[in-house]
Design a protein around this motif. Structure first.
Motif, PDB file in Angstrom:
ATOM      1  N   LYS A   1       5.431  20.095 -10.193  1.00 43.86           N
ATOM      2  CA  LYS A   1       6.426  20.835  -9.397  1.00 43.86           C
ATOM      3  C   LYS A   1       7.126  19.950  -8.369  1.00 43.86           C
ATOM      4  CE  LYS A   1       5.894  25.034  -8.224  1.00 43.86           C
ATOM      5  NZ  LYS A   1       5.430  26.266  -7.534  1.00 43.86           N
ATOM      6  N   ARG A   2       6.372  19.069  -7.738  1.00 40.92           N
ATOM      7  CA  ARG A   2       6.974  18.160  -6.755  1.00 40.92           C
ATOM      8  C   ARG A   2       6.027  17.003  -6.490  1.00 40.92           C
ATOM      9  NH1 ARG A   2       5.328  19.527  -1.130  1.00 40.92           N
ATOM     10  NH2 ARG A   2       3.776  21.193  -1.249  1.00 40.92           N
ATOM     11  N   MET A   3       6.612  15.894  -6.034  1.00 44.20           N
ATOM     12  CA  MET A   3       5.817  14.713  -5.707  1.00 44.20           C
ATOM     13  C   MET A   3       6.397  14.042  -4.465  1.00 44.20           C
ATOM     14  SD  MET A   3       5.101  12.914  -9.438  1.00 44.20           S
ATOM     15  CE  MET A   3       3.939  11.707  -8.775  1.00 44.20           C
ATOM     16  N   THR A   4       5.525  13.488  -3.653  1.00 36.72           N
ATOM     17  CA  THR A   4       5.925  12.696  -2.494  1.00 36.72           C
ATOM     18  C   THR A   4       5.196  11.367  -2.559  1.00 36.72           C
ATOM     19  OG1 THR A   4       6.331  14.613  -1.069  1.00 36.72           O
ATOM     20  CG2 THR A   4       5.884  12.521   0.028  1.00 36.72           C
ATOM     21  N   GLY A   5       5.929  10.294  -2.395  1.00 36.35           N
ATOM     22  CA  GLY A   5       5.334   8.961  -2.364  1.00 36.35           C
ATOM     23  C   GLY A   5       5.738   8.237  -1.099  1.00 36.35           C
ATOM     24  N   VAL A   6       4.772   7.640  -0.428  1.00 41.94           N
ATOM     25  CA  VAL A   6       5.025   6.862   0.786  1.00 41.94           C
ATOM     26  C   VAL A   6       4.497   5.454   0.550  1.00 41.94           C
ATOM     27  CG1 VAL A   6       4.690   6.698   3.276  1.00 41.94           C
ATOM     28  CG2 VAL A   6       4.728   8.945   2.171  1.00 41.94           C
TER      29      VAL A   6
ATOM     30  N   PHE B   1       0.836  -1.193   0.000  1.00 41.69           N
ATOM     31  CA  PHE B   1       0.000   0.000   0.000  1.00 41.69           C
ATOM     32  C   PHE B   1       0.869   1.240   0.000  1.00 41.69           C
ATOM     33  CE2 PHE B   1      -2.716  -3.286   1.753  1.00 41.69           C
ATOM     34  CZ  PHE B   1      -3.929  -3.045   1.120  1.00 41.69           C
ATOM     35  N   GLY B   2       0.251   2.351  -0.371  1.00 42.69           N
ATOM     36  CA  GLY B   2       1.004   3.597  -0.389  1.00 42.69           C
ATOM     37  C   GLY B   2       0.098   4.781  -0.611  1.00 42.69           C
ATOM     38  N   ALA B   3       0.708   5.955  -0.685  1.00 43.85           N
ATOM     39  CA  ALA B   3      -0.018   7.200  -0.947  1.00 43.85           C
ATOM     40  C   ALA B   3       0.867   8.110  -1.771  1.00 43.85           C
ATOM     41  CB  ALA B   3      -0.412   7.885   0.356  1.00 43.85           C
ATOM     42  N   ASN B   4       0.263   8.774  -2.743  1.00 40.38           N
ATOM     43  CA  ASN B   4       0.981   9.696  -3.620  1.00 40.38           C
ATOM     44  C   ASN B   4       0.447  11.113  -3.442  1.00 40.38           C
ATOM     45  OD1 ASN B   4       2.647   7.819  -5.498  1.00 40.38           O
ATOM     46  ND2 ASN B   4       0.615   6.907  -5.507  1.00 40.38           N
ATOM     47  N   PHE B   5       1.363  12.074  -3.438  1.00 39.53           N
ATOM     48  CA  PHE B   5       1.008  13.487  -3.337  1.00 39.53           C
ATOM     49  C   PHE B   5       1.735  14.247  -4.442  1.00 39.53           C
ATOM     50  CE2 PHE B   5       0.345  11.623   0.750  1.00 39.53           C
ATOM     51  CZ  PHE B   5      -0.734  12.298   1.313  1.00 39.53           C
ATOM     52  N   ALA B   6       1.041  15.213  -5.049  1.00 37.96           N
ATOM     53  CA  ALA B   6       1.635  15.965  -6.155  1.00 37.96           C
ATOM     54  C   ALA B   6       1.218  17.426  -6.091  1.00 37.96           C
ATOM     55  CB  ALA B   6       1.216  15.362  -7.496  1.00 37.96           C
ATOM     56  N   GLU B   7       2.136  18.272  -6.522  1.00 37.99           N
ATOM     57  CA  GLU B   7       1.828  19.686  -6.727  1.00 37.99           C
ATOM     58  C   GLU B   7       2.117  20.016  -8.175  1.00 37.99           C
ATOM     59  OE1 GLU B   7       2.683  23.368  -4.033  1.00 37.99           O
ATOM     60  OE2 GLU B   7       4.427  23.141  -5.358  1.00 37.99           O
ATOM     61  N   VAL B   8       1.167  20.704  -8.840  1.00 36.92           N
ATOM     62  CA  VAL B   8       1.335  21.038 -10.248  1.00 36.92           C
ATOM     63  C   VAL B   8       1.122  22.528 -10.456  1.00 36.92           C
ATOM     64  CG1 VAL B   8       0.481  18.765 -10.951  1.00 36.92           C
ATOM     65  CG2 VAL B   8      -1.086  20.715 -10.907  1.00 36.92           C
ATOM     66  N   ALA B   9       1.623  22.993 -11.590  1.00 39.39           N
ATOM     67  CA  ALA B   9       1.375  24.362 -12.044  1.00 39.39           C
ATOM     68  C   ALA B   9       0.785  24.291 -13.442  1.00 39.39           C
ATOM     69  CB  ALA B   9       2.666  25.175 -12.041  1.00 39.39           C
ATOM     70  N   VAL B  10      -0.265  25.066 -13.698  1.00 36.22           N
ATOM     71  CA  VAL B  10      -0.908  25.120 -15.006  1.00 36.22           C
ATOM     72  C   VAL B  10      -0.897  26.568 -15.481  1.00 36.22           C
ATOM     73  CG1 VAL B  10      -2.982  24.629 -16.338  1.00 36.22           C
ATOM     74  CG2 VAL B  10      -2.403  23.186 -14.369  1.00 36.22           C
ATOM     75  N   HIS B  11      -0.296  26.801 -16.644  1.00 38.00           N
ATOM     76  CA  HIS B  11      -0.190  28.179 -17.146  1.00 38.00           C
ATOM     77  C   HIS B  11      -1.575  28.720 -17.491  1.00 38.00           C
ATOM     78  CE1 HIS B  11       1.085  31.618 -19.595  1.00 38.00           C
ATOM     79  NE2 HIS B  11       2.244  31.518 -18.930  1.00 38.00           N
ATOM     80  N   LYS B  12      -1.864  29.926 -17.015  1.00 41.71           N
ATOM     81  CA  LYS B  12      -3.219  30.468 -17.136  1.00 41.71           C
ATOM     82  C   LYS B  12      -3.610  30.801 -18.573  1.00 41.71           C
ATOM     83  CE  LYS B  12      -2.194  35.396 -16.394  1.00 41.71           C
ATOM     84  NZ  LYS B  12      -2.488  36.589 -15.562  1.00 41.71           N
ATOM     85  N   VAL B  13      -2.619  30.976 -19.462  1.00 39.02           N
ATOM     86  CA  VAL B  13      -2.915  31.335 -20.848  1.00 39.02           C
ATOM     87  C   VAL B  13      -2.807  30.126 -21.779  1.00 39.02           C
ATOM     88  CG1 VAL B  13      -2.268  32.780 -22.810  1.00 39.02           C
ATOM     89  CG2 VAL B  13      -2.155  33.705 -20.474  1.00 39.02           C
TER      90      VAL B  13
END
Length: 831
Positions: A706-711, A687-699
């Protein structure tokens, strides 16, 4: 030779069937090498070019073959004009065998040959012939120029998945890795639920695209076929070759010392293998066939595209009562494999009303088969995006939703989990990632020109064990500092995952030797058969065979020096005594029986009965040595060691000196592992868990992770560096699945439009942010003697969903058709 010798195997064999929890010796070894982040033992060979892959093997008189691929999607071969390339210098022969050439690759683990016969065309790119030449360049020119006449029936081909959906049919459950299942009344449960979600997700075909292409060097030694080939599962691949060419076991040898990745596409033999074997026989010289990158993508295997309906019903507190996962996949006509998207859906979350169902569409596209984390890699995209969508409906934190739906046992089979740390992984990941700063409101964080969002997902991957066998040898070797070395033999492969290294750690730990005193022999079908690399069971299965062989050597050495198996300690080449022996129940029973005899009869008769018992135990001891079936310690140590081994004063003895007393100055033993009741009576999974941060250009709608964490919790970790690296790879796979990977077939003629790595996009360094991997400690005695589980594919499962959920959080656009590309966002982007 005695009758016992004639009917029993000579080599001692330690056999284990996982019917109950077992202790592991790793807690008691002196060196504690298992788990340490040591570097790859074969690393220096690879970076110096000394680790020879199949295409780099040099044999005398080698010639080159290039496959000829069909240029139609459906029809028949009418004529192959060999004379059309006779003028090209260096051409030796156009080899055709319309009956025996492979139509497509084999599925992993199959023992029969895949579909043979290439006169009928089933997909664009199907291999139909091979041009053999003195040089690769000449063979390439010949393959391109060869004239082939077809009866073209492409207008009758099934090339559009959506149009073919009405023709979907039932799957062959007996040959699949998952089954249709129903509990309760799912549709009624959904209708009666206070809160519902009912969504359809589409995932595209994907290409395994290993770095090393599929390759085979075939040559014949009299009537024996030797194939240097790039395969993940040697034992079953050998059986496939035998079946394809009607050869006997001793007539085929497969060698795969190093494999440059496979991701499932090399689980079975591919078309080049049999073509090379037939060509080598016909021209009387070794033939090397290396598939081109387009041929790898067009004619080996793909992950099936899917249509997945996820329907969830729950009450207002988010307690799920209904979970439906209906999937339609695709494959070639007549093929049984279907993408098992719902493998984890059966047990991941609670719900008394449940349904998992599969259908399949026949398509004239290249074979679909296993691709890394088959099933969960794309199935959990749908499941975990749906869970996120449900959390948004409930205005509930997605971690809290999952926490409230933790099942106490597997809800589909009503059996307990061996271990389950999903909540622990989510909580640890939330802390490390900084989830407390997550804003659940979409499109609420704009930094310059970029919308920022965060998302998470749960992950799971079922854990299995496969039969495996290995041999361990200890022999005197004066070239080694300690005067002894161990040789480990098994046909297990290393596909870049680190098999050479982790197995070396296992053997070194158990045998009390330094890493450089272990010689690991892998990837040859003449060695004891193992599970092969695939399904996240390779390390556990093949490693357990090695573990058991080494454990048997420890028991043999213990007996040699007058110790019990549980009191021998081997530390840096020295044999010592550690602790006191704890008699087993059987030993106690034997000793108690002797005492009862003494109490009931006179001394003379008692001695006679006791002597008969000793003889019986002695015969059992001989049988134990021959069969490898372990006996109670009291039985196997009735013959005391010579007085030269005295451990009463913390004395120790050199392992090399003890080995020198054996015939040939070496001892060997085998280990055999088999799955047992534990696999049926308990739900085993990582088992595990994934976390992500993203950036989406507004135009532009451009997406950047941007970053990811996996446990992840996957039992005992054999090597923290290699396990972390595997998780990096899985998370990167998730980036590809979420944002870019997609096989595109032309719906008019079946041609694969993006058949190389220039057009089939996979993540490169610029696409991959800082990745954080956390491995939770876990011990699962039900899995295998090493207490380990698969981890590499666990990290894939759910990682793409975390990115998709982060994109929704960033811009408020929920995409159901993967991969998520900017064109699917632009029309709905926030202003």
């Amino acid at each position: 030779m005695s009758l016992l010798d004639s009917v029993l195997p000579v080599e001692p064999t330690n056999k284990e069937k996982m019917d109950q929890p077992v202790e592991t010796l790793f807690d008691k070894t002196a060196s504690n090498l298992v788990g340490k982040p040591i570097n790859r033992v074969e690393g220096s060979l690879k970076v110096s070019g000394q680790a020879h892959y199949s295409a780099e093997i040099d044999v005398d008189s080698k010639v080159y073959g290039v496959l000829v691929s069909s240029t139609i999607a459906k029809g028949k071969v009418e004529k192959i004009d060999s004379d059309s390339i006779a003028h090209i210098p260096g051409i030796i022969k156009v080899v055709t065998d319309l009956k025996h050439f492979l139509r497509n690759s084999a599925q992993g683990g199959d023992t029969e040959a895949p579909a043979q016969g290439v006169s009928e065309i089933f997909y664009h790119g199907q291999p139909i012939a091979v041009v053999v030449a003195e040089t690769f360049e000449a063979a390439t020119e010949g393959a391109k120029a060869l004239k082939v006449t077809y009866k073209d029936e492409t207008d009758q081909a099934a090339l559009d998945f959506t149009k073919e959906l009405p023709n979907a049919h039932e799957v062959n459950e007996k040959k699949g890795s998952d089954k249709n299942a129903k509990h309760g009344d799912p549709e009624q449960g959904l209708a009666d639920s206070a809160v519902t979600l009912d969504s359809v997700y589409h995932t595209p075909s994907q290409s395994n695209s290993p770095m090393e292409p599929h390759v085979t060097l075939a040559h014949w030694e009299d009537d024996k076929l030797v194939l240097y080939t790039s395969n993940q599962m040697i034992a079953s691949c050998k059986q496939q070759v035998m079946d394809a060419l009607d050869l006997k076991k001793d007539q085929v040898e497969l060698i795969s010392y190093y494999v440059g990745g496979g991701f499932g596409s090399k689980l079975g033999i591919a078309p080049e293998s049999i073509a090379a074997a037939i060509a080598s026989k016909e021209v009387g010289r070794p033939v090397l066939i290396t598939m081109t990158r387009p041929q790898v993508m067009e004619a080996t295997v793909r992950r099936s595209n899917t249509r997945q309906r996820i329907a969830i019903g729950c009450n207002e507190e988010g307690i799920i009562n209904t979970f439906i996962h209906d999937t339609t996949t695709s494959n070639l006509p007549g093929e049984a494999f279907f993408e098992p998207t719902a493998l984890s859906t059966h047990f991941l979350y609670r719900g008394e009303n449940r349904r998992v169902s599969y259908q399949m569409v026949d398509m004239n596209h290249v074979l679909s088969g296993s691709m890394r984390a088959p099933g969960e890699a794309v199935g959990m995209i749908a499941v975990e995006c749906a869970m996120d969508e449900l959390a948004n409906k409930l205005e509930m934190d997605p971690i809290e939703l999952r926490r409230r739906n933790e099942p106490e046992e597997d809800p589909s089979k009503e059996i307990p989990f061996s271990t389950r740390q999903l909540v622990a992984c989510m909580e640890k990941g939330a802390e490390a990632f900084g989830w407390d700063e997550h804003n659940p409101k979409p499109a609420s964080r704009l930094e310059g020109d970029w919308w920022i969002g965060t998302g998470m997902s749960g992950t799971s991957r079922g854990n299995t064990l496969q039969p495996s066998e290995a041999r361990a040898i200890l022999q005197v070797d004066d070239s080694k500092e300690l005067g002894v070395k161990a040789i480990i033999e098994t046909d297990m492969t290393d596909i870049g995952t680190g098999s050479y290294t982790v197995f070396t750690q296992v053997a070194a730990d158990l045998l009390g030797l330094p890493i450089d005193h272990i010689e690991m022999k892998l990837g040859d079908s003449d060695l004891p058969p193992a599970s092969g690399s695939g399904g996240s069971f390779g390390a556990a299965s093949a490693g357990s065979g090695i573990y058991l062989a080494c454990e048997q050597l420890r028991a043999m050495l213990a007996k040699k020096v007058g110790l019990h198996a549980d009191t021998i300690r081997i530390d840096n080449g020295q044999i010592k005594k550690s602790g006191e022996h704890e008699p087993s129940k059987v030993e106690v029973a034997i000793d108690t029986g002797k005492e009862k005899v003494t109490e009931l009869v006179d001394e003379k008769l008692a001695n006679k009965v006791s002597g008969l018992m000793d003889k019986a135990v002695g015969l059992m001891d001989i049988a134990s040595e021959k069969t490898g079936i372990p006996l109670p310690e009291s039985a196997s140590n009735l013959k005391t060691a010579t007085e030269q081994y005295d451990f009463s004063d913390a004395q120790s003895y050199a392992l090399a000196d003890v080995i020198a007393e054996y015939d040939e100055q070496e001892i060997s033993a085998k280990g055999q592992i088999k799955p047992g009741k534990n696999g049926k009576n308990l739900r085993q999974a990582s088992f595990g868990a994934n976390f992500a941060e993203v950036a989406v250009h507004k135009v532009t709608g451009e997406i950047r992770v941007k970053r990811m964490t996996g446990v992840y919790a996957a039992g005992r970790i054999l090597n923290h560096k290699l396990a972390t690296s595997q998780c990096y790879g899985g998370m990167i796979f998730g980036i590809g699945s979420a944002l870019m990977e997609e096989v595109i077939h032309d719906k008019r003629d079946g041609r694969l439009c993006n058949h190389d790595l220039a057009e089939y996009h996979v993540p490169v360094n610029a696409d991959v942010p800082q990745l954080e991997v956390i491995l939770l400690e876990e011990d699962d005695p039900y899995t295998n003697p090493m207490h380990i589980k698969g981890i590499g594919e666990t990290s894939i499962s759910g990682s793409a969903a975390a990115i998709a959920n982060a994109i929704y959080n960033a811009v408020g656009v929920r995409v159901y058709d993967f991969p998520i590309t900017l064109d699917k966002l632009l029309a709905e982007m926030p202003e």
